[in-house]
Structure formats: structure tokens, C-alpha cells
Design a protein around this motif. Structure first.
Motif, PDB file in Angstrom:
ATOM      1  N   GLY A  56       0.614  -1.368   0.101  1.00 15.51           N
ATOM      2  CA  GLY A  56      -0.065  -0.155  -0.064  1.00 15.51           C
ATOM      3  C   GLY A  56       0.851   1.383  -0.108  1.00 15.51           C
ATOM      4  N   LEU A  57       2.229   1.378  -0.048  1.00 10.89           N
ATOM      5  CA  LEU A  57       2.926   2.708  -0.047  1.00 10.89           C
ATOM      6  C   LEU A  57       2.631   3.529  -1.187  1.00 10.89           C
ATOM      7  CD1 LEU A  57       6.624   1.488   1.013  1.00 10.89           C
ATOM      8  CD2 LEU A  57       4.693   2.655   2.338  1.00 10.89           C
ATOM      9  N   LEU A  58       2.425   2.756  -2.452  1.00  6.11           N
ATOM     10  CA  LEU A  58       2.125   3.832  -3.468  1.00  6.11           C
ATOM     11  C   LEU A  58       0.677   4.432  -3.519  1.00  6.11           C
ATOM     12  CD1 LEU A  58       3.516   1.653  -6.448  1.00  6.11           C
ATOM     13  CD2 LEU A  58       4.600   3.650  -4.949  1.00  6.11           C
ATOM     14  N   ASP A  59      -0.118   3.621  -2.595  1.00  8.48           N
ATOM     15  CA  ASP A  59      -1.646   4.185  -2.218  1.00  8.48           C
ATOM     16  C   ASP A  59      -1.595   5.273  -1.051  1.00  8.48           C
ATOM     17  OD1 ASP A  59      -2.368   2.954  -4.846  1.00  8.48           O
ATOM     18  OD2 ASP A  59      -2.650   1.191  -3.831  1.00  8.48           O
ATOM     19  N   GLY A  60      -0.681   5.737  -0.631  1.00  8.35           N
ATOM     20  CA  GLY A  60      -0.788   6.506   0.390  1.00  8.35           C
ATOM     21  C   GLY A  60      -0.535   5.688   1.936  1.00  8.35           C
ATOM     22  N   LEU A 115       3.273   5.866   8.461  1.00 10.44           N
ATOM     23  CA  LEU A 115       4.664   5.571   8.918  1.00 10.44           C
ATOM     24  C   LEU A 115       5.080   6.456  10.075  1.00 10.44           C
ATOM     25  CD1 LEU A 115       6.229   4.554   5.680  1.00 10.44           C
ATOM     26  CD2 LEU A 115       5.192   2.756   7.324  1.00 10.44           C
ATOM     27  N   ALA A 116       5.942   6.027  10.862  1.00 10.17           N
ATOM     28  CA  ALA A 116       6.686   6.992  11.853  1.00 10.17           C
ATOM     29  C   ALA A 116       7.893   7.569  11.030  1.00 10.17           C
ATOM     30  CB  ALA A 116       7.201   6.352  13.122  1.00 10.17           C
ATOM     31  N   PHE A 117       8.100   8.902  11.072  1.00  9.78           N
ATOM     32  CA  PHE A 117       9.109   9.379  10.590  1.00  9.78           C
ATOM     33  C   PHE A 117      10.017  10.263  11.650  1.00  9.78           C
ATOM     34  CE2 PHE A 117       6.309   8.987   6.969  1.00  9.78           C
ATOM     35  CZ  PHE A 117       6.943   8.990   5.970  1.00  9.78           C
ATOM     36  N   GLU A 118      11.362  10.287  11.300  1.00  9.76           N
ATOM     37  CA  GLU A 118      12.359  11.009  12.252  1.00  9.76           C
ATOM     38  C   GLU A 118      13.260  12.055  11.277  1.00  9.76           C
ATOM     39  OE1 GLU A 118      16.221   8.208  12.060  1.00  9.76           O
ATOM     40  OE2 GLU A 118      14.362   7.050  12.513  1.00  9.76           O
ATOM     41  N   HIS A 119      13.979  12.870  12.007  1.00  2.94           N
ATOM     42  CA  HIS A 119      14.529  14.118  11.308  1.00  2.94           C
ATOM     43  C   HIS A 119      15.451  13.441  10.198  1.00  2.94           C
ATOM     44  CE1 HIS A 119      16.530  17.767  10.715  1.00  2.94           C
ATOM     45  NE2 HIS A 119      17.829  17.052  10.970  1.00  2.94           N
ATOM     46  N   PHE A 120      15.585  13.866   9.171  1.00  5.75           N
ATOM     47  CA  PHE A 120      16.910  13.674   8.202  1.00  5.75           C
ATOM     48  C   PHE A 120      17.853  14.600   8.154  1.00  5.75           C
ATOM     49  CE2 PHE A 120      18.253  12.869   3.804  1.00  5.75           C
ATOM     50  CZ  PHE A 120      18.972  11.634   3.790  1.00  5.75           C
ATOM     51  N   ARG A 121      17.282  15.921   7.800  1.00  5.83           N
ATOM     52  CA  ARG A 121      17.998  17.050   7.554  1.00  5.83           C
ATOM     53  C   ARG A 121      16.800  18.299   7.684  1.00  5.83           C
ATOM     54  NH1 ARG A 121      21.816  16.873   3.903  1.00  5.83           N
ATOM     55  NH2 ARG A 121      21.923  19.052   3.648  1.00  5.83           N
ATOM     56  N   ASP A 122      17.456  19.443   7.626  1.00  5.15           N
ATOM     57  CA  ASP A 122      16.361  20.431   7.854  1.00  5.15           C
ATOM     58  C   ASP A 122      15.481  20.652   6.676  1.00  5.15           C
ATOM     59  OD1 ASP A 122      17.725  21.324   9.846  1.00  5.15           O
ATOM     60  OD2 ASP A 122      18.548  23.105   8.901  1.00  5.15           O
ATOM     61  N   GLY A 123      13.878  20.503   7.347  1.00  2.00           N
ATOM     62  CA  GLY A 123      12.816  20.408   6.456  1.00  2.00           C
ATOM     63  C   GLY A 123      12.751  19.092   5.887  1.00  2.00           C
ATOM     64  N   ILE A 127      11.568   6.415   2.643  1.00  2.00           N
ATOM     65  CA  ILE A 127      10.438   7.558   2.238  1.00  2.00           C
ATOM     66  C   ILE A 127      10.941   8.693   2.948  1.00  2.00           C
ATOM     67  CG2 ILE A 127       7.949   8.248   2.580  1.00  2.00           C
ATOM     68  CD1 ILE A 127       8.077   5.516   1.186  1.00  2.00           C
ATOM     69  N   LEU A 128      11.180   9.679   2.234  1.00  2.00           N
ATOM     70  CA  LEU A 128      11.469  11.066   2.361  1.00  2.00           C
ATOM     71  C   LEU A 128      10.200  12.071   2.445  1.00  2.00           C
ATOM     72  CD1 LEU A 128      14.951  11.652   0.886  1.00  2.00           C
ATOM     73  CD2 LEU A 128      14.619  10.891   3.181  1.00  2.00           C
ATOM     74  N   LYS A 129       9.950  12.814   3.393  1.00  2.00           N
ATOM     75  CA  LYS A 129       8.784  13.832   3.380  1.00  2.00           C
ATOM     76  C   LYS A 129       9.698  15.152   3.511  1.00  2.00           C
ATOM     77  CE  LYS A 129       5.983  13.113   6.656  1.00  2.00           C
ATOM     78  NZ  LYS A 129       4.704  13.064   7.502  1.00  2.00           N
ATOM     79  N   TYR A 130       9.566  15.978   2.481  1.00  2.00           N
ATOM     80  CA  TYR A 130      10.012  17.391   2.184  1.00  2.00           C
ATOM     81  C   TYR A 130       8.781  18.345   2.560  1.00  2.00           C
ATOM     82  CZ  TYR A 130      13.872  15.514  -0.798  1.00  2.00           C
ATOM     83  OH  TYR A 130      14.890  14.892  -1.283  1.00  2.00           O
ATOM     84  N   VAL A 180       8.867  11.161  -1.431  1.00  2.00           N
ATOM     85  CA  VAL A 180       9.245  10.246  -2.326  1.00  2.00           C
ATOM     86  C   VAL A 180       9.854   8.967  -1.521  1.00  2.00           C
ATOM     87  CG1 VAL A 180      10.148  12.463  -3.964  1.00  2.00           C
ATOM     88  CG2 VAL A 180      11.796  11.360  -2.103  1.00  2.00           C
ATOM     89  N   LEU A 181       9.756   8.094  -2.553  1.00  2.00           N
ATOM     90  CA  LEU A 181      10.333   6.933  -2.121  1.00  2.00           C
ATOM     91  C   LEU A 181      11.783   6.709  -2.760  1.00  2.00           C
ATOM     92  CD1 LEU A 181      10.373   3.672  -1.354  1.00  2.00           C
ATOM     93  CD2 LEU A 181       9.195   3.343  -3.535  1.00  2.00           C
ATOM     94  N   ILE A 182      12.821   6.477  -2.118  1.00  2.00           N
ATOM     95  CA  ILE A 182      14.200   6.736  -2.725  1.00  2.00           C
ATOM     96  C   ILE A 182      14.950   5.484  -2.354  1.00  2.00           C
ATOM     97  CG2 ILE A 182      14.950   8.198  -0.755  1.00  2.00           C
ATOM     98  CD1 ILE A 182      16.542   9.754  -2.623  1.00  2.00           C
TER      99      ILE A 182
END
Length: 116
Positions: A8-12, A17-25, A43-46, A101-103
Motif C-alpha cells: 500500500g505504499l504507492l496508495d498512500g 509510517l513513523a518519521f524522524e529527522h533527516f535534515r532541515d525540512g 520514504i522522504l517527506k520534504y 518520495v520513495l528513494i
């Protein structure tokens, strides 16, 4: 090690998912966190206006834009775009309104333009 599957990742499905800090923003959810000589998938959220400084790819980088638009010096990539950044290529990345994005990195990138 069994293969890893993420339904289901491509469908939202990434929304839960739980996200953590990667870099500013930018936040990250690691699907597979490799080491310095191993591939990683995330998965990166900008946030709107977030960016990554100029960097060089020492391994193939594959990106699938899940939501929003990601941009680099070569163009704008709306949701559904697949971007391949081969070994030796360089670019910076940004988003005007935010994106997800999925990277996949074969190897970590080398940041060239980081302010000190």
C-alpha cells in the motif's frame, strides 16, 4: 533474511509510517537502512521550500515521487515520476510546495555544497 514487503505504499500507506529527522525540512522513514557500503531505501517527506544541496552519486539513486513535485536542475517531477540518477551525476534537489518520495541509494551520496 527474508525479502521485505511494504503493502500500500504507492496508495498512500506511507501516511501511517513513523518519521524522524533527516535534515532541515526533511524527515525520513527507513524501509532498509544500509551502511556506508550498502544500499538504503526510505520514504522522504520534504516540507515546502526544503532542499538538499548539490551532491554526487557514487551509486545509482532511484526516486519515485509519491506526492507533490520534486525539482532539480533538470526539471520538475510531479507525483508518479521515476527519476534515475546514475553513478557520477550531480544535482541539488528542492521542492516548492513539499513532496514525498520513495528513494533508493545503492551507496550514500557525497554532499558537495553543504554550508559550514
Amino acid at each position: 533474511m527474508p525479502n521485505l514487503a511494504f503493502a500500500g505504499l504507492l496508495d498512500g500507506g506511507w501516511h501511517d509510517l513513523a518519521f524522524e529527522h533527516f535534515r532541515d525540512g526533511i524527515t525520513v522513514h527507513w524501509l532498509l537502512k544500509g551502511g556506508p557500503v550498502e544500499p538504503s531505501v526510505a520514504i522522504l517527506k520534504y516540507l515546502p521550500g526544503a532542499n538538499v544541496p548539490r551532491h554526487r552519486h557514487v551509486g545509482l539513486e532511484t526516486i519515485v515521487v509519491l506526492e507533490g513535485t520534486q525539482s532539480d536542475e533538470n526539471g520538475d517531477y510531479p507525483a508518479g515520476s521515476v527519476i534515475l540518477n546514475p553513478v557520477g551525476t550531480e544535482h541539488s534537489v528542492w521542492t516548492k510546495n513539499g513532496c514525498v518520495v520513495l528513494i533508493q541509494w545503492d551507496l550514500p551520496v557525497i554532499i558537495l555544497g553543504e554550508a559550514k
